[in-house]
Scaffold this active site. Structure first.
Site, PDB file in Angstrom:
ATOM      1  N   GLY A   1     -15.986   3.720  -0.225  1.00  0.00           N
ATOM      2  CA  GLY A   1     -14.947   3.106  -1.059  1.00  0.00           C
ATOM      3  C   GLY A   1     -13.959   1.377   0.587  1.00  0.00           C
TER       4      GLY A   1
ATOM      5  CE  LYS B   1      -1.907   0.693  -3.310  1.00  0.00           C
ATOM      6  NZ  LYS B   1      -3.434   0.704  -3.816  1.00  0.00           N
TER       7      LYS B   1
ATOM      8  NE  ARG C   1      -6.441  19.200  -9.047  1.00  0.00           N
ATOM      9  CZ  ARG C   1      -6.033  19.119  -7.549  1.00  0.00           C
ATOM     10  NH1 ARG C   1      -5.855  19.882  -7.226  1.00  0.00           N
ATOM     11  NH2 ARG C   1      -5.188  18.191  -7.753  1.00  0.00           N
TER      12      ARG C   1
ATOM     13  CE1 TYR D   1     -10.899   2.419   2.630  1.00  0.00           C
ATOM     14  CE2 TYR D   1     -11.455   2.516   5.217  1.00  0.00           C
ATOM     15  CZ  TYR D   1     -10.629   1.966   4.512  1.00  0.00           C
ATOM     16  OH  TYR D   1      -9.527   2.054   4.266  1.00  0.00           O
TER      17      TYR D   1
ATOM     18  CB  THR E   1      -1.433   0.165   0.953  1.00  0.00           C
ATOM     19  OG1 THR E   1      -1.966   1.155   1.188  1.00  0.00           O
ATOM     20  CG2 THR E   1      -0.334   0.043   2.106  1.00  0.00           C
TER      21      THR E   1
HETATM   22  P1  NDP Z   1      -3.178  10.204  -6.642  1.00  0.00           P
HETATM   23  O1  NDP Z   1      -2.223  11.248  -5.845  1.00  0.00           O
HETATM   24  O2  NDP Z   1      -2.201   9.200  -6.880  1.00  0.00           O
HETATM   25  O3  NDP Z   1      -4.069  11.113  -7.452  1.00  0.00           O
HETATM   26  C1  NDP Z   1      -5.111  12.237  -7.193  1.00  0.00           C
HETATM   27  C2  NDP Z   1      -6.357  12.240  -7.731  1.00  0.00           C
HETATM   28  O4  NDP Z   1      -7.138  13.315  -7.860  1.00  0.00           O
HETATM   29  C3  NDP Z   1      -5.417  13.568  -8.892  1.00  0.00           C
HETATM   30  O5  NDP Z   1      -6.701  12.841 -10.236  1.00  0.00           O
HETATM   31  C4  NDP Z   1      -5.761  14.718  -8.373  1.00  0.00           C
HETATM   32  O6  NDP Z   1      -6.022  15.687 -10.035  1.00  0.00           O
HETATM   33  C5  NDP Z   1      -7.505  14.681  -7.838  1.00  0.00           C
HETATM   34  N1  NDP Z   1      -7.174  15.214  -7.033  1.00  0.00           N
HETATM   35  C6  NDP Z   1      -6.636  15.625  -5.982  1.00  0.00           C
HETATM   36  N2  NDP Z   1      -7.155  17.165  -4.501  1.00  0.00           N
HETATM   37  C7  NDP Z   1      -7.820  16.893  -6.048  1.00  0.00           C
HETATM   38  C8  NDP Z   1      -8.720  18.422  -5.136  1.00  0.00           C
HETATM   39  N3  NDP Z   1      -8.948  18.584  -3.901  1.00  0.00           N
HETATM   40  N4  NDP Z   1     -10.148  18.694  -6.002  1.00  0.00           N
HETATM   41  C9  NDP Z   1     -10.262  17.887  -7.522  1.00  0.00           C
HETATM   42  N5  NDP Z   1      -9.114  16.837  -7.667  1.00  0.00           N
HETATM   43  C10 NDP Z   1      -8.360  16.895  -6.788  1.00  0.00           C
HETATM   44  O7  NDP Z   1      -3.859   9.187  -5.204  1.00  0.00           O
HETATM   45  P2  NDP Z   1      -4.610   7.811  -5.624  1.00  0.00           P
HETATM   46  O8  NDP Z   1      -5.330   7.962  -6.922  1.00  0.00           O
HETATM   47  O9  NDP Z   1      -3.590   7.226  -5.239  1.00  0.00           O
HETATM   48  O10 NDP Z   1      -5.457   7.915  -4.760  1.00  0.00           O
HETATM   49  C11 NDP Z   1      -6.853   9.052  -5.103  1.00  0.00           C
HETATM   50  C12 NDP Z   1      -8.014   7.961  -3.554  1.00  0.00           C
HETATM   51  O11 NDP Z   1      -8.255   6.473  -4.320  1.00  0.00           O
HETATM   52  C13 NDP Z   1      -7.524   8.028  -2.159  1.00  0.00           C
HETATM   53  O12 NDP Z   1      -8.818   9.274  -1.073  1.00  0.00           O
HETATM   54  C14 NDP Z   1      -7.374   7.490  -2.003  1.00  0.00           C
HETATM   55  O13 NDP Z   1      -8.259   6.769   0.354  1.00  0.00           O
HETATM   56  C15 NDP Z   1      -8.552   5.630  -2.424  1.00  0.00           C
HETATM   57  N6  NDP Z   1      -8.581   4.985  -2.762  1.00  0.00           N
HETATM   58  C16 NDP Z   1      -9.082   3.409  -2.431  1.00  0.00           C
HETATM   59  C17 NDP Z   1      -8.877   2.055  -2.614  1.00  0.00           C
HETATM   60  C18 NDP Z   1      -9.803   1.127  -1.741  1.00  0.00           C
HETATM   61  O14 NDP Z   1      -9.313   0.192  -1.652  1.00  0.00           O
HETATM   62  N7  NDP Z   1     -11.391   1.370  -1.116  1.00  0.00           N
HETATM   63  C19 NDP Z   1      -7.672   1.536  -3.165  1.00  0.00           C
HETATM   64  C20 NDP Z   1      -6.961   3.129  -3.654  1.00  0.00           C
HETATM   65  C21 NDP Z   1      -7.136   4.316  -3.167  1.00  0.00           C
HETATM   66  P3  NDP Z   1      -4.464  16.372 -10.514  1.00  0.00           P
HETATM   67  O15 NDP Z   1      -3.955  15.199 -11.844  1.00  0.00           O
HETATM   68  O16 NDP Z   1      -5.442  17.808 -10.924  1.00  0.00           O
HETATM   69  O17 NDP Z   1      -3.780  16.478  -9.493  1.00  0.00           O
END
Ligand code: NDP
Length: 274
Positions: free
Chosen positions: A241, A67, A153, A220, A63
């Site tokens: 989630g 990853k 975004r 979640y 995690t």
């Molecule tokens: P990343 O940091 O790789 O990506 C973040 C994403 O969120 C990007 O697309 C970013 O946009 C966008 N973002 C961040 N802040 C904002 C904001 N204020 N408004 C709009 N868009 C925003 O994160 P991950 O993809 O690794 O994780 C995303 C979520 O998924 C987390 O909350 C994580 O906890 C959850 N998750 C849950 C899992 C589960 O099993 N339930 C498994 C894996 C993840 P930009 O590209 O413009 O920066």
């Protein structure tokens, strides 16, 4: 005789629910195994994995924040791990370390099996283009949606995902845009942004939701996220989630043990303990 051993590597790791989930799966399926959590130093992930293998470990989950590094510790990657560009499941085999990714399959299983919502022929809106979003694109496309719109975004990041996956979805199925340019109503809306972590809402039009929409936040917690509250206020069915978390674990368990546990009882148990 020795029980087969597994673990989850992360930093931080103290709050991981994976040991509870896998203990419940082992009890349910009658499998003898031990699953623990391991804090890996930020600069010591490879050493931690090699150490666990040397101790006789059979596999591991990975995690935050390892990853991406986990792709490099593996000798071979499954197709879904290649597509995701990230590994959450390591399988130590006679042929070496296989890197897999069960997050996307877990999300799809939660939508289809737990929420009872088909993806085939549906309009799907994916919010976010980071690691979590990238990992779910291939599993969603495998279920043949009518449309998959990736909104982010930073639009260029969503466009890069479309480039990567366009050929797999068929002509015109996958497209990208910014939040303000989303048009129409969707059957399934998935929040894969990390905005919920800071109690923020991606600025999307309320018109994406309707009474038949399933709105799922990958995050979640005890309370519904701001995204879930917004979706519910506009008539959508909501889901967090936690189901995805349990389903990605069930997929990993299946990779290691060859048997896929039932998730409903384990999900209910986790929900009650939140
Ligand atoms: P990343 O940091 O790789 O990506 C973040 C994403 O969120 C990007 O697309 C970013 O946009 C966008 N973002 C961040 N802040 C904002 C904001 N204020 N408004 C709009 N868009 C925003 O994160 P991950 O993809 O690794 O994780 C995303 C979520 O998924 C987390 O909350 C994580 O906890 C959850 N998750 C849950 C899992 C589960 O099993 N339930 C498994 C894996 C993840 P930009 O590209 O413009 O920066």
């Amino acid at each position: 005789d020795q029980m087969d051993r597994y673990c989850v590597f992360g930093n931080p790791i103290a709050h991981s629910k994976s040991p509870d989930i896998h203990a419940a799966f082992a009890a349910q399926t009658g499998q003898q195994l031990l699953y623990e959590k391991r804090l890996a130093p930020l600069d010591g992930f490879f050493t931690a994995v090699r150490g666990f293998m040397a101790e006789g470990g059979k596999g591991a989950n990975v995690t935050v924040p390892f990853k991406l590094e986990a792709c490099k510790v593996a000798q071979a990657l499954t197709m879904r791990a290649q597509a995701a560009g990230a590994v959450n499941t390591l399988h130590f085999t006679a042929d070496g370390i296989i890197g897999d990714n069960t997050d996307g399959a877990g999300l799809v299983a939660d939508i289809v099996d737990n929420a009872g919502t088909a993806i085939a022929g549906k309009r799907v809106l994916l919010l976010g283009a980071g690691g979590a979003a990238r990992g779910v694109v291939l599993p969603i496309l495998e279920h043949c949606p009518a449309k998959l719109l990736i909104a982010n975004r930073t639009v260029a990041t969503a466009e890069a995902l479309v480039q990567q996956f366009a050929a797999l979805g068929g002509a015109g199925v996958v497209s990208a845009c910014g939040f303000a340019d989303i048009e129409g109503e969707f059957d399934i809306v998935i929040n894969a942004t990390s905005a919920s972590l800071s109690a923020e809402l991606p600025p999307i039009p309320a018109g994406v939701f309707g009474p038949a929409t399933l709105a799922l936040d990958m995050m979640y917690g005890k309370e519904p996220t701001v995204f879930m509250q917004f979706a519910a206020a506009h008539g959508a069915r909501t889901r967090d989630g936690l189901g995805m978390l349990v389903q990605q674990a069930a997929e990993a368990f299946a990779v290691w043990r060859g048997v896929r546990p039932d998730t409903a009882a384990v999900l209910a148990q986790l929900r009650a303990a939140l």
